[in-house]
Design a protein around this motif. Sequence first.
Motif, PDB file in Angstrom:
ATOM      1  N   TRP A  94       0.850  -1.370  -0.197  1.00  0.00           N
ATOM      2  CA  TRP A  94      -0.137  -0.311  -0.223  1.00  0.00           C
ATOM      3  C   TRP A  94       0.672   0.725   0.085  1.00  0.00           C
ATOM      4  O   TRP A  94       0.320   1.938  -0.698  1.00  0.00           O
ATOM      5  N   TYR A  95       1.919   1.447   1.258  1.00  0.00           N
ATOM      6  CA  TYR A  95       2.320   2.744   1.320  1.00  0.00           C
ATOM      7  C   TYR A  95       3.432   3.146   0.177  1.00  0.00           C
ATOM      8  O   TYR A  95       2.891   3.932  -0.806  1.00  0.00           O
ATOM      9  N   LYS A  96       4.034   1.790  -0.563  1.00  0.00           N
ATOM     10  CA  LYS A  96       5.030   2.172  -1.740  1.00  0.00           C
ATOM     11  C   LYS A  96       4.611   2.501  -2.554  1.00  0.00           C
ATOM     12  O   LYS A  96       5.134   3.243  -3.555  1.00  0.00           O
ATOM     13  N   HIS A  97       3.265   1.659  -2.659  1.00  0.00           N
ATOM     14  CA  HIS A  97       2.331   1.495  -4.143  1.00  0.00           C
ATOM     15  C   HIS A  97       2.549   2.777  -4.587  1.00  0.00           C
ATOM     16  O   HIS A  97       1.812   3.549  -5.094  1.00  0.00           O
ATOM     17  N   TRP A  98       1.539   3.591  -3.355  1.00  0.00           N
ATOM     18  CA  TRP A  98       1.157   5.319  -3.706  1.00  0.00           C
ATOM     19  C   TRP A  98       2.473   4.965  -4.031  1.00  0.00           C
ATOM     20  O   TRP A  98       1.702   7.029  -4.747  1.00  0.00           O
ATOM     21  N   ILE A  99       3.491   5.934  -3.558  1.00  0.00           N
ATOM     22  CA  ILE A  99       4.571   6.449  -3.751  1.00  0.00           C
ATOM     23  C   ILE A  99       4.639   6.608  -4.547  1.00  0.00           C
ATOM     24  O   ILE A  99       4.742   7.073  -5.363  1.00  0.00           O
ATOM     25  N   ALA A 100       4.844   5.251  -5.334  1.00  0.00           N
ATOM     26  CA  ALA A 100       5.851   5.024  -6.400  1.00  0.00           C
ATOM     27  C   ALA A 100       4.393   5.621  -7.907  1.00  0.00           C
ATOM     28  O   ALA A 100       5.469   6.332  -8.465  1.00  0.00           O
ATOM     29  N   GLU A 101       4.036   5.082  -7.869  1.00  0.00           N
ATOM     30  CA  GLU A 101       2.543   5.575  -8.530  1.00  0.00           C
ATOM     31  C   GLU A 101       2.202   6.818  -8.684  1.00  0.00           C
ATOM     32  O   GLU A 101       2.192   8.136  -9.354  1.00  0.00           O
ATOM     33  N   GLY A 102       2.427   7.326  -7.137  1.00  0.00           N
ATOM     34  CA  GLY A 102       2.464   9.354  -7.426  1.00  0.00           C
ATOM     35  C   GLY A 102       3.461   9.623  -7.463  1.00  0.00           C
ATOM     36  O   GLY A 102       3.588  11.072  -8.604  1.00  0.00           O
ATOM     37  N   ILE A 161       8.476  18.805  -0.092  1.00  0.00           N
ATOM     38  CA  ILE A 161       9.254  18.522   1.229  1.00  0.00           C
ATOM     39  C   ILE A 161       8.575  17.491   1.936  1.00  0.00           C
ATOM     40  O   ILE A 161       9.344  16.781   1.954  1.00  0.00           O
ATOM     41  N   PRO A 162       7.627  18.116   2.610  1.00  0.00           N
ATOM     42  CA  PRO A 162       6.907  16.907   3.930  1.00  0.00           C
ATOM     43  C   PRO A 162       6.816  15.170   3.237  1.00  0.00           C
ATOM     44  O   PRO A 162       7.154  14.961   3.777  1.00  0.00           O
ATOM     45  N   GLN A 163       6.509  14.999   1.931  1.00  0.00           N
ATOM     46  CA  GLN A 163       5.461  14.750   0.857  1.00  0.00           C
ATOM     47  C   GLN A 163       6.859  13.067   0.817  1.00  0.00           C
ATOM     48  O   GLN A 163       6.813  11.920   1.184  1.00  0.00           O
ATOM     49  N   ILE A 164       8.292  14.191   0.548  1.00  0.00           N
ATOM     50  CA  ILE A 164       9.322  13.255   0.350  1.00  0.00           C
ATOM     51  C   ILE A 164       9.975  12.963   1.782  1.00  0.00           C
ATOM     52  O   ILE A 164      10.564  11.333   2.058  1.00  0.00           O
ATOM     53  N   TYR A 165       9.523  13.870   2.732  1.00  0.00           N
ATOM     54  CA  TYR A 165      10.389  14.040   3.819  1.00  0.00           C
ATOM     55  C   TYR A 165       9.567  12.014   4.642  1.00  0.00           C
ATOM     56  O   TYR A 165      10.063  11.065   5.212  1.00  0.00           O
ATOM     57  N   ASN A 166       8.617  12.184   4.597  1.00  0.00           N
ATOM     58  CA  ASN A 166       7.508  11.244   4.869  1.00  0.00           C
ATOM     59  C   ASN A 166       8.048   9.628   3.844  1.00  0.00           C
ATOM     60  O   ASN A 166       7.838   8.410   4.593  1.00  0.00           O
ATOM     61  N   ALA A 167       8.224   9.491   2.934  1.00  0.00           N
ATOM     62  CA  ALA A 167       8.341   8.455   1.711  1.00  0.00           C
ATOM     63  C   ALA A 167       9.732   7.993   2.469  1.00  0.00           C
ATOM     64  O   ALA A 167       9.931   6.789   2.520  1.00  0.00           O
ATOM     65  N   ASP A 168      10.874   9.069   2.313  1.00  0.00           N
ATOM     66  CA  ASP A 168      12.308   8.263   3.332  1.00  0.00           C
ATOM     67  C   ASP A 168      11.579   8.056   4.635  1.00  0.00           C
ATOM     68  O   ASP A 168      12.340   6.570   4.256  1.00  0.00           O
ATOM     69  N   ARG A 169      10.904   8.282   5.395  1.00  0.00           N
ATOM     70  CA  ARG A 169      10.749   7.627   7.081  1.00  0.00           C
ATOM     71  C   ARG A 169      10.313   6.590   6.692  1.00  0.00           C
ATOM     72  O   ARG A 169      10.503   5.191   6.995  1.00  0.00           O
ATOM     73  N   PHE A 170       9.466   5.966   5.931  1.00  0.00           N
ATOM     74  CA  PHE A 170       8.654   4.732   5.665  1.00  0.00           C
ATOM     75  C   PHE A 170       9.934   3.865   4.803  1.00  0.00           C
ATOM     76  O   PHE A 170       9.161   2.462   3.744  1.00  0.00           O
ATOM     77  N   GLY A 171      11.091   4.368   4.088  1.00  0.00           N
ATOM     78  CA  GLY A 171      12.257   3.197   3.420  1.00  0.00           C
ATOM     79  C   GLY A 171      11.188   3.721   1.719  1.00  0.00           C
ATOM     80  O   GLY A 171      12.531   2.292   1.503  1.00  0.00           O
ATOM     81  N   CYS A 172      10.780   3.763   1.541  1.00  0.00           N
ATOM     82  CA  CYS A 172      11.319   4.176   0.274  1.00  0.00           C
ATOM     83  C   CYS A 172      11.852   4.328  -0.954  1.00  0.00           C
ATOM     84  O   CYS A 172      12.587   5.255  -0.188  1.00  0.00           O
ATOM     85  N   ASP A 173      12.293   3.436  -1.973  1.00  0.00           N
ATOM     86  CA  ASP A 173      13.153   3.949  -2.814  1.00  0.00           C
ATOM     87  C   ASP A 173      12.639   4.750  -3.919  1.00  0.00           C
ATOM     88  O   ASP A 173      12.452   4.796  -4.237  1.00  0.00           O
ATOM     89  N   LEU A 174      13.894   6.357  -3.001  1.00  0.00           N
ATOM     90  CA  LEU A 174      12.975   7.556  -4.159  1.00  0.00           C
ATOM     91  C   LEU A 174      14.284   7.763  -4.799  1.00  0.00           C
ATOM     92  O   LEU A 174      14.376   8.828  -5.858  1.00  0.00           O
ATOM     93  N   SER A 175      15.467   6.672  -5.715  1.00  0.00           N
ATOM     94  CA  SER A 175      16.304   7.326  -6.440  1.00  0.00           C
ATOM     95  C   SER A 175      15.416   7.329  -8.054  1.00  0.00           C
ATOM     96  O   SER A 175      16.457   8.039  -8.615  1.00  0.00           O
ATOM     97  N   GLY A 176      14.358   7.112  -8.446  1.00  0.00           N
ATOM     98  CA  GLY A 176      13.844   7.531  -9.341  1.00  0.00           C
ATOM     99  C   GLY A 176      13.219   8.481  -9.567  1.00  0.00           C
ATOM    100  O   GLY A 176      12.250   8.569 -10.824  1.00  0.00           O
ATOM    101  N   TYR A 177      13.394   9.354  -9.079  1.00  0.00           N
ATOM    102  CA  TYR A 177      12.745  11.142  -8.989  1.00  0.00           C
ATOM    103  C   TYR A 177      14.255  11.711  -8.751  1.00  0.00           C
ATOM    104  O   TYR A 177      13.928  12.498  -7.824  1.00  0.00           O
ATOM    105  N   PRO A 178      14.937  11.741  -9.873  1.00  0.00           N
ATOM    106  CA  PRO A 178      16.171  12.943  -9.461  1.00  0.00           C
ATOM    107  C   PRO A 178      15.954  14.202  -9.675  1.00  0.00           C
ATOM    108  O   PRO A 178      16.063  14.615  -8.781  1.00  0.00           O
ATOM    109  N   THR A 179      14.318  14.323 -10.347  1.00  0.00           N
ATOM    110  CA  THR A 179      14.251  15.709 -10.517  1.00  0.00           C
ATOM    111  C   THR A 179      13.927  16.134  -9.026  1.00  0.00           C
ATOM    112  O   THR A 179      14.277  17.363  -8.546  1.00  0.00           O
ATOM    113  N   ALA A 180      12.350  15.903  -8.372  1.00  0.00           N
ATOM    114  CA  ALA A 180      12.271  15.845  -7.020  1.00  0.00           C
ATOM    115  C   ALA A 180      13.229  15.667  -5.978  1.00  0.00           C
ATOM    116  O   ALA A 180      12.928  16.487  -5.226  1.00  0.00           O
TER     117      ALA A 180
END
Lengths: 216, 216
Positions: free
Chosen positions: B132-140, B171-190
């Motif tokens: 759930w969490y990681k799915h919506w982060i990836a989608e969004g 910034i709050p959204q990325i902070y949150n996603a990072d806290r949940f351990g999401c892989d954010l490497s696919g969003y280099p501009t963000a």
Amino acid sequence: MKLYDYYRSSAAFRVRIALNIKGLEVEQESIHLRHKAQRSDAYLAVNPQGLVPTLVDDDGTVVTQSMAIIEYLEETRPDTPSLMPGDAVGRGRVRAIAAAIACDIHPLNNLRVLRHIDQVFDTNEATRNELWYKHWIAEGMGGLEGMLAGGLETGEFCHGDTPTMADCCLIPQIYNADRFGCDLSGYPTAMRINATCLELDAFQRALPEVQPDAEA
Amino acid sequence: MKLYDYYRSSAAFRVRIALNIKGLEVEQESIHLRHKAQRSDAYLAVNPQGLVPTLVDDDGTVVTQSMAIIEYLEETRPDTPSLMPGDAVGRGRVRAIAAAIACDIHPLNNLRVLRHIDQVFDTNEATRNELWYKHWIAEGMGGLEGMLAGGLETGEFCHGDTPTMADCCLIPQIYNADRFGCDLSGYPTAMRINATCLELDAFQRALPEVQPDAEA
């Protein structure tokens, strides 16, 4: 102007109401969400989120996200009927009511979310509608009714006696909740405003079932 | 001014950033979401939705919903640094980026939603975070990266070279996603914009862990 639209999209429904109130004509292009047309390369080039609606203005300007589109129409068509109050406090209230729907109710219950629940959790449609869809309607509509019933500025419509962006959001949400069989008797103020809006041609012509892409 | 706040609320975090950029002082009153303080009669009288944040202006005006609050501050404090572009097309883009986060990512993954999933579906925290969490982060975040990477107006920040309401949401959204351990490497501009923002004092002072109500 062109509107990438889908008859059952609640967010597109909001924009259709706004366009009708403002008396603005658009060419509608249907993006069939259940057939995943929003994931085509052609549409993703217009809207990288792969969501509807998208507005393309006559000069080629692309605006996505229903509330951003309504605010854009408001700013760029000042001679059309306004969907925002004339004062900052009123605009704050209208934006808050709109967001209470567009951020706190609708996102939890739209098609892609219901589909995902059915895919990843051990549930079925009936159970999911009871425990999920109806839960978020009750949670969200309860708070919204509080904002409307308790607001001194609530009039015939969500804010005063002419429709605003808040009503553009409210009516599609109630339409959707009703379609899923939710009990809406606990939200008398919202339902009174809904009935008032649905007497107006601008709302009637925005209804899903009268769109060119409506299915039986 | 007074801000009803909670250190971990992503929506309150957005408003704290905006207030800091604008150089506006507020009295913070913490509403402890995990202890359900948002459901107290006293708070519901202020905010019938029972959500944070709520802003109370010096004249008693109450504004709820983070984006409505930021727009209200923008309109009522014209002498402070602006968080919105000067043109309607730019404002449309900033509002759309903000909504792509505030309507399409954040609502699916906030505390009340995760709690509800755990209550009604047969799952556990680890599975729910994966499916759930990681799915919506990836989608969004995928859609959002498309908006940012493909936008000619993307600059040092989401829109141009000064922070806007879009950055207050990102910034709050990325902070949150990072806290949940999401892989954010696919969003280099963000992630580049995130790093730029976090160099600024206004963003640093808005971080959850430096709020007066932060817990260990």
